[in-house]
Design a protein around this motif. Structure first.
Motif, PDB file in Angstrom:
ATOM      1  N   GLU A  38       0.834  -1.206   0.000  1.00 49.55           N
ATOM      2  CA  GLU A  38       0.000   0.000   0.000  1.00 49.55           C
ATOM      3  C   GLU A  38       0.870   1.257   0.000  1.00 49.55           C
ATOM      4  O   GLU A  38       0.684   2.183  -0.796  1.00 49.55           O
ATOM      5  CB  GLU A  38      -0.913   0.004   1.224  1.00 49.55           C
ATOM      6  CG  GLU A  38      -1.608   1.338   1.472  1.00 49.55           C
ATOM      7  CD  GLU A  38      -1.969   1.561   2.938  1.00 49.55           C
ATOM      8  OE1 GLU A  38      -2.208   2.724   3.300  1.00 49.55           O
ATOM      9  OE2 GLU A  38      -1.994   0.582   3.714  1.00 49.55           O
ATOM     10  N   MET A 107      -5.843  -4.058  -4.007  1.00 50.43           N
ATOM     11  CA  MET A 107      -4.639  -3.252  -4.238  1.00 50.43           C
ATOM     12  C   MET A 107      -3.996  -3.593  -5.571  1.00 50.43           C
ATOM     13  O   MET A 107      -3.556  -2.709  -6.314  1.00 50.43           O
ATOM     14  CB  MET A 107      -3.617  -3.495  -3.115  1.00 50.43           C
ATOM     15  CG  MET A 107      -3.929  -2.820  -1.810  1.00 50.43           C
ATOM     16  SD  MET A 107      -2.615  -3.190  -0.618  1.00 50.43           S
ATOM     17  CE  MET A 107      -3.464  -2.836   0.911  1.00 50.43           C
ATOM     18  N   GLN A 138      -7.478   1.870  -4.763  1.00 53.25           N
ATOM     19  CA  GLN A 138      -6.376   1.633  -3.830  1.00 53.25           C
ATOM     20  C   GLN A 138      -6.705   2.173  -2.442  1.00 53.25           C
ATOM     21  O   GLN A 138      -6.392   1.537  -1.428  1.00 53.25           O
ATOM     22  CB  GLN A 138      -5.101   2.282  -4.355  1.00 53.25           C
ATOM     23  CG  GLN A 138      -4.476   1.566  -5.541  1.00 53.25           C
ATOM     24  CD  GLN A 138      -3.189   2.232  -5.993  1.00 53.25           C
ATOM     25  OE1 GLN A 138      -3.077   3.456  -5.973  1.00 53.25           O
ATOM     26  NE2 GLN A 138      -2.222   1.432  -6.409  1.00 53.25           N
ATOM     27  N   ALA A 142      -6.853  -0.132   0.850  1.00 51.08           N
ATOM     28  CA  ALA A 142      -5.871   0.166   1.890  1.00 51.08           C
ATOM     29  C   ALA A 142      -6.540   0.521   3.213  1.00 51.08           C
ATOM     30  O   ALA A 142      -5.943   0.340   4.285  1.00 51.08           O
ATOM     31  CB  ALA A 142      -4.966   1.316   1.441  1.00 51.08           C
ATOM     32  N   GLU A 145      -6.642  -2.414   5.517  1.00 51.15           N
ATOM     33  CA  GLU A 145      -5.392  -3.147   5.698  1.00 51.15           C
ATOM     34  C   GLU A 145      -4.808  -2.981   7.098  1.00 51.15           C
ATOM     35  O   GLU A 145      -4.465  -3.970   7.769  1.00 51.15           O
ATOM     36  CB  GLU A 145      -4.371  -2.685   4.655  1.00 51.15           C
ATOM     37  CG  GLU A 145      -3.018  -3.342   4.747  1.00 51.15           C
ATOM     38  CD  GLU A 145      -3.043  -4.817   4.428  1.00 51.15           C
ATOM     39  OE1 GLU A 145      -2.189  -5.553   4.962  1.00 51.15           O
ATOM     40  OE2 GLU A 145      -3.919  -5.254   3.664  1.00 51.15           O
TER      41      GLU A 145
END
Length: 433
Positions: A38, A107, A138, A142, A145
């Motif tokens: 990321e 991602m 993205q 992210a 995450e």
């Protein structure tokens, strides 16, 4: 007979230790590789923002083009709170492992779009729209995450929270090393024409190559027992907002300084080339030193936070930051050289490591297991959206509007005050040392 028994016992302990160390290593790699990917994509975009602005946001005014590229960078963060709610809730209800596998797939798709996107000269207005869609994808992925991966780490090793979770941020240092390394290599070996033609795509292609490794490793990990025992809340967001609002607000406040420094360091190559008159290679070289410090020092600060207390270390770092950030930028703007840039970044990186080495563990301690991923994801992404994503854009605007090269230090001082007050409040209300 007794000697044989003792030797067998020692062998058994040795084998168990090796298996435990292997499990620990696999868990750290599995949890941190998505976070590293990321940040690698994020750093690559920010580092090559000048090139991307020419290719996807062309204008007669170079500053306007750069601001548009950075604005797109910032806009992708507006979707992060939604991603935190969706993916954080998914991690709390279904499992950390399931969420971590999903985020890395998303991602990869966003990175592929950026790596393969034709420029404005080829497809016109569809080019910047495509970049925005890729960054939104993205940003959404992210968002889940950090909460999922950090929860996985601290739930497997609750007795070493500071150390084990510090790798979430140390992996950002590795990403920075790779991103700055690419920037330094490409700007020193390629011509401007080569860089704009195909060179800028190489970091994103590299990101695509390492993502499958993360998928493979993540399939091999298992959930922690404590999560399996607490997996009963069907609406983690409602439970979070109903019973854990204070933890959410305090985590946002704690993240402010760490976020603002991170994105200011990412902005430094642009600051060095556009405003200090340094070459691109000097900007990337100075930033490279910064990420070496973050990678090496952060786990040691995590260990220190386990031993003497997280808030104690973080408050000390905040005070040092408050006293030294303005003089650092004043010296840099007055004498812009590689040595001075490297010195300032070296010092800022030491302070940042001191502050955020124990931060993931601290954030996890403000939430119970059943809402931990949602709470960490939401607080982390609100902070990065408000105080991080717009930082490069805000710094370009403030310097251009005022002509003051010290503008970054004013912003960092303000964010430092917010986090320092927050840390004092956490010590008071949560009794965390």
């Amino acid at each position: 007979m007794s000697d044989t028994f003792i030797n067998s016992g020692n062998t058994s302990i040795s084998v168990e230790k090796k298996l435990s160390d292997k499990k620990l290593f696999k868990l750290v790699v599995a949890s941190s590789i998505g976070n590293a990917l990321e940040w690698f994509d994020l750093i690559a975009y920010a580092f090559f923002a000048g090139t991307i602005s020419k290719l996807f946001f062309p204008s007669d005014n170079p500053t306007l083009s750069l601001m548009m590229a950075l604005f797109t960078f910032a806009m992708s963060y507006l979707i992060r709170p939604l991603g935190a709610i969706v993916l954080g809730g998914y991690a709390d209800k279904v499992g950390r492992k399931a969420a971590m596998l999903l985020t890395i797939w998303l991602m990869m798709l966003g990175t592929l779009l950026i790596a393969a996107m034709p420029t404005y000269a080829t497809i016109g207005i569809l080019a910047p729209i495509g970049i925005l869609i890729a960054r939104l994808l993205q940003g959404f992925s992210a968002a889940g995450e950090f909460g999922s991966a950090t929860s996985m780490l601290v739930e497997h090793y609750p007795e070493r929270k500071g150390f084990i979770s510090s790798f979430m941020f140390a992996s950002q240092g590795i990403s920075g090393l790779l991103g700055a390394g690419f920037g330094l290599l490409l700007t020193t070996t390629l011509t401007t024409a080569q860089l704009e033609d195909w060179g800028w795509r190489l970091p994103f292609i590299f990101g695509l190559l390492i993502a499958p490794v993360g998928l493979y490793i993540r399939r091999e990990i298992e959930e922690a027992e404590v999560f399996e025992e607490k997996k009963e809340v069907k609406t983690p967001l409602i439970d979070l907002l109903k019973f854990h609002k204070r933890g959410l607000l305090y985590n946002i406040g704690a993240m402010v300084l760490s976020t603002s420094v991170t994105y200011s360091i990412i902005f430094m190559p642009t600051y060095a080339t556009k405003y200090l008159g340094l070459s691109g290679s000097i900007g990337y070289g100075g930033t490279l030193i910064s990420y070496i410090v973050l990678t090496v020092l952060t786990p040691f600060i995590g260990i220190l936070s386990d031993r003497i207390g997280r808030t104690r270390v973080m408050i000390f770092a905040s005070v040092l930051f408050l006293l030294t950030v303005y003089p650092s930028f004043m010296m840099l703007s007055g004498k812009a050289t590689l040595v001075m840039l490297a010195s300032v970044l070296f010092w800022l990186s030491i302070l940042k490591s001191m502050y955020f080495g124990g931060l993931p563990a601290l954030m996890s301690e403000l939430f119970p297991t059943h809402v931990r991923a949602t709470g960490m994801a939401l607080s982390y992404n609100i902070a990065t959206t408000v105080f991080g994503s717009f930082t490069p854009f805000l710094l370009v605007w403030s310097i251009s509007a005022t002509g003051d090269l010290l503008a970054p230090s004013y912003y960092l001082l303000a964010t430092c005050c917010i986090s320092l007050i927050t840390m004092i409040s956490i010590r008071k209300h949560f009794k965390i040392g």
